[in-house]
Structures are given as structure tokens and as C-alpha cells.
Scaffold this motif. Structure first.
Motif, PDB file in Angstrom:
ATOM      1  N   HIS A   1       1.472  -9.784   6.031  1.00  0.00           N
ATOM      2  CA  HIS A   1       2.415  -8.491   5.822  1.00  0.00           C
ATOM      3  C   HIS A   1       2.431  -7.516   7.020  1.00  0.00           C
TER       4      HIS A   1
ATOM      5  N   THR B   1      -5.242  -4.257   7.799  1.00  0.00           N
ATOM      6  CA  THR B   1      -5.842  -4.776   6.545  1.00  0.00           C
ATOM      7  C   THR B   1      -6.939  -3.913   6.146  1.00  0.00           C
TER       8      THR B   1
ATOM      9  N   THR C   1      -2.340   1.110   5.792  1.00  0.00           N
ATOM     10  CA  THR C   1      -2.962  -0.356   5.317  1.00  0.00           C
ATOM     11  C   THR C   1      -1.851  -1.294   4.687  1.00  0.00           C
TER      12      THR C   1
ATOM     13  N   LYS D   1      -1.227  -5.297   3.066  1.00  0.00           N
ATOM     14  CA  LYS D   1      -1.679  -6.377   1.942  1.00  0.00           C
ATOM     15  C   LYS D   1      -2.524  -7.719   2.796  1.00  0.00           C
ATOM     16  N   SER D   2      -1.857  -7.950   3.806  1.00  0.00           N
ATOM     17  CA  SER D   2      -2.464  -9.176   4.292  1.00  0.00           C
ATOM     18  C   SER D   2      -1.949  -9.344   5.711  1.00  0.00           C
ATOM     19  N   SER D   3      -2.550 -10.309   6.710  1.00  0.00           N
ATOM     20  CA  SER D   3      -2.016 -10.614   8.215  1.00  0.00           C
ATOM     21  C   SER D   3      -0.730 -10.465   8.011  1.00  0.00           C
TER      22      SER D   3
ATOM     23  N   THR E   1      -4.612  -8.649  11.962  1.00  0.00           N
ATOM     24  CA  THR E   1      -5.186  -7.582  11.198  1.00  0.00           C
ATOM     25  C   THR E   1      -5.553  -6.496  11.476  1.00  0.00           C
TER      26      THR E   1
END
Length: 450
Positions: free
Chosen positions: A38, A114, A32, A34-36, A97
Motif C-alpha cells: 500500500h 505501516t 499510516t 495498510k501494508s508495505s 515500511t
């Protein structure tokens, strides 16, 4: 990355792991971000590592570069100036994502997601043997499920007929769990309705034609419930039983009906376009084989019938075997079975069973060329068990010329194969010899060293 899991798909015989994943990968890694942004950076870092440390060029799916994303947004903005309001927004899942990477090393696939996308997709449920541990959680948030009933009726070609069908289904269902409500988006609800509709169709095909099922499954897909291979097979099996196709199957010339039935099934596969693995194709092929033949005719000769000592092969009044028609599409299936066997991972036992089924159909249709093609292919891959299984069929159903061909061409090789015991097949060999002249019998006895 956080919450990293590694799934080892090698050598699993539990049947719990999604078979499509096993066909392409040995390891699935999921993490996983933190964001797209990332995920985009993580994918680039992994690509750099694999290229420079492992000397491989990985491939990525779902990765959109910053430049591509900006270009897309500019096009969307330009289009929105002249378009209605709904065209100014980007619907669906945002870019980056879910990024999947094939590392081209040891069949390892890496998935970056994500947190929200990972929860929605629940990929772990496909790869884990402990399904309860990764059971998908229901998210309580606003969605468009209230439009499910509208989607159901909009997808159906004849909404009035469908509404009447729903009313009758609810009246017939005594168990509340079996009542069909198109707004309940579960497989159990839609497949339960299919089972109820199937009973109605078989009892009253005029009021509940096969087209209703096509509309029902289209609506099921429109509501985000994809059809599985088993769903498709159930639908095709219904076509075999359906009065719409079986009415003329026992007529003197049923070939047009066989081709019509076969064409309808091919149409279904094109409509629903299921993603088929090799194992899925192996499940489908026997069903496709049956729909192109008259194997459901009571006079059709099969191995099960020949195992009964009291069974006599049906013949016409003048002593000839009944001739059964075969759809010409079945010859294409023979080629497809060989392709599946020789390429990729395969199930030899399933392949042999299908070839035996095809051989049974061809011998009832007096197609000696197709019969020889199956025997030749079996000898080429040294599948002697398949050849031995055909002996009772050949003895009971083939003509004298094919008896001679089999005993002089195939039998001499078969008797020398490992584990072959003539005593187990002497009854059938004698039955073939009885129909030959004395010269042919002497020749064969010499070849077989009888």
C-alpha cells in the motif's frame, strides 16, 4: 492513508521541536498505510501528482520497487544455498515500511509508514511541542534486550576492566536509581553511569582512564541509544579537565599536549560520527576552541579579568607578556565559523561570541595575523559590536605596533559607525596612545578627530 497528522515547524521558538527537522522542512505530514505494498502504491501516486500538478520532481527515501525487491530476494536465496541458516533470512525492518518524500514544494515532507513501524519510530515525538501527547508506548513483546549485557561487554575492548568498574560503581552508588545495569536500555541509566565514571576518573585517572568512556559510549550506541551533541560535548569537556591531558599543559612547551588533546577529540568525533546540524556545530565549536589553547591558565588575559579595576596583566620578570601556545588547528576553526555564518541559517550572536573567544586566544598567543583576519571579517559583515568588544583586549595585551595598526586602520571606521560612543572606550584608547611616540599620537588624533 489513515491517521494523518500535519506538523507546522515554522517560527517555533519553544525549543521543543527537533532542531534537525526545522533545518530542512517547514511542514511534516505523516500517515499510516495498510501494508508495505500500500505504501509503495501511495508513494507512486504522490510522485505522479507532484510531477503533473505542481511541476516538481519529488525525491523518495526508503522506497524499493517490486523489481528491486525480487532481485534482492533472488540474491539472498542464492547466497543461502551455501551459507549457514542465519544467512537465509532478511533481518531488520522489511522494505517499504517507511517511505519519506520531499515534495520540492514549500518545504513539505511526507512520511508514509505501516502502523507497526509508525509506533516503533514515534516520529511525532520529534516534531510536536506537546511531547506528552506523543509519548512513546512500551511494547510488550519478545525482543533481544536479554543480550544487552552481552553486547555491552562484547563492545568494550577490555571486558575485565569494565566488569571491575561496574562492581565499583554499584558499591559507590547509594541511590538505587544510579546503579548501572547494562541490561537497562535507557539514556538515564547509561548517562548516569557516565557521570559516576567521570568522578572516578578525575580522582583516580590511572584506574579509570579515558578509554573506558569510549568503550562505554560505544556500548551505549550498540544497544540502540545514539549519542546526542550534548553527550559529545560532555565527553570533550571531560577531556579538557582530564589529568591525562592537563598534566603538561602548563609546561614551557605544551604545544605537543595541545595537539594531542585536539587529536583525541577529533578521533572521538570520527568514532561516534554524530549527525550534526548547524546549531550542533555552533555548540561544539567553542569547546573545540578551548581544547586547542591554554585558556585555562591563570595568567591568560580575558575580558572577564579586565572588567575588574584591580586587575593587572601578568608579565614576566623582564616586563614582557606571557606567551601562550596555540594548536595550529584553531586557524581551521576560524575558516569554519565564517562558512557557517555565510551559508544557510545561522546565529549571528553565537558566531560573534565564538570569534571573540578566538580573538582572545590569538592575542594571548601573539598571533597578529589571525587577529587581523578576525577584525577584517567582522568589518566585512559590519559586525561592529565584535570589534568594539576587542578594544580592551587590544589595549591591555597587544604590542605597540598592533596598537598603531588598530588606531589608524580600524578605529577611524569604527568611530563613524552608528551608535559608537567614544566616551565608553576613551580609557582604553588613551592606554594605547600612551605607548606611542608624539608623531603617531598627532596622526591618530587627526584621524579620530579627537
Amino acid at each position: 492513508m489513515t491517521d494523518i497528522n500535519v506538523f507546522d515547524l515554522r517560527g517555533d521558538n519553544s525549543g521543543l521541536i527537533n532542531e534537525g527537522a526545522q533545518d530542512v522542512a517547514d511542514f511534516m505530514i505523516i500517515g499510516t498505510g495498510k501494508s508495505s505494498r500500500h505504501l509503495q502504491k501511495a508513494a507512486n501516486e504522490l510522485t505522479y501528482f507532484v510531477k503533473h500538478e505542481l511541476n516538481q520532481v519529488p525525491s523518495a527515501e526508503g522506497l524499493v520497487s517490486t523489481g528491486q525487491l525480487a532481485k534482492f530476494q533472488r540474491r539472498l536465496l542464492k547466497k543461502g544455498k551455501k551459507a549457514p541458516n542465519y544467512a537465509k533470512f532478511d533481518y531488520g525492518s522489511p522494505a517499504n515500511t517507511w517511505v519519506m518524500m520531499d515534495c520540492k514544494t514549500d518545504d513539505i515532507y511526507v512520511h508514509f509508514l505501516t502502523a507497526e513501524r509508525r509506533e516503533d519510530l514515534n516520529l511525532e515525538g520529534l516534531w510536536a511541542t506537546d511531547k506528552e501527547k506523543y509519548k512513546k508506548k512500551q511494547r510488550h513483546e519478545e525482543n533481544d534486550d536479554i543480550f544487552a549485557g552481552v553486547r555491552y561487554l562484547h563492545t568494550a575492548r577490555r571486558p575485565i576492566t569494565t566488569l571491575e568498574m561496574i562492581k565499583q560503581l554499584k558499591q559507590m552508588s547509594t541511590n538505587a536509581t544510579k546503579q548501572f545495569d547494562p541490561t537497562i536500555l535507557t539514556r538515564e541509566n547509561y548517562i548516569g553511569a557516565f557521570e559516576e565514571m567521570k568522578k572516578l576518573h578525575l580522582s583516580d585517572p590511572d584506574s579509570y582512564p579515558l578509554k573506558i568512556f569510549e568503550d562505554h559510549f560505544k556500548a551505549m550506541q550498540a544497544n540502540g541509544l545514539p549519542l546526542t551533541t550534548d553527550d559529545i560535548i560532555s565527553y570533550i569537556s571531560l577531556c579538557v579537565q582530564s589529568p591525562e591531558f592537563s598534566a603538561d599543559i602548563n609546561s614551557p612547551f605544551p604545544l605537543s599536549m595541545l595537539n594531542k588533546r585536539y587529536g583525541f577529540v577529533v578521533h572521538l568525533l570520527n568514532v561516534y560520527a554524530p549527525h550534526l546540524t548547524t546549531k550542533d556545530v555552533e555548540k561544539l565549536l567553542p569547546v573545540l576552541t578551548v581544547i586547542g589553547s591554554q585558556i585555562d591558565d591563570s595568567r591568560f588575559v580575558t575580558l572577564d579579568k579586565l572588567s575588574d579595576p584591580q586587575y593587572k596583566v601578568p608579565t614576566t620578570e623582564d616586563g614582557r607578556f606571557y606567551h601562550f601556545f596555540i594548536s595550529d588547528k584553531l586557524h581551521n576553526l576560524t575558516n569554519l565559523t565564517n562558512i557557517i555564518h555565510y551559508k544557510g541559517k545561522n546565529n549571528t550572536e553565537a558566531h560573534s561570541q565564538l570569534e571573540l573567544l578566538l580573538f582572545t586566544i590569538f592575542i594571548n598567543g601573539d598571533d597578529t595575523q589571525a587577529m587581523r583576519a578576525i577584525l577584517d571579517a567582522a568589518f566585512e559583515r559590519m559586525d561592529f559590536e565584535l570589534v568594539k568588544a576587542t578594544i580592551p583586549l587590544i589595549a591591555a595585551r597587544a604590542d605597540v605596533q598592533f596598537h598603531y595598526t588598530f588606531l589608524t586602520t580600524y578605529m577611524p571606521i569604527l568611530v563613524k559607525s552608528e551608535g559608537f560612543k567614544m566616551g565608553e572606550y576613551q580609557k582604553w584608547v588613551d592606554q594605547m596612545l600612551e605607548k606611542l611616540d608624539s608623531g603617531a599620537i598627532i596622526e591618530i588624533q587627526h584621524l579620530l578627530e579627537l
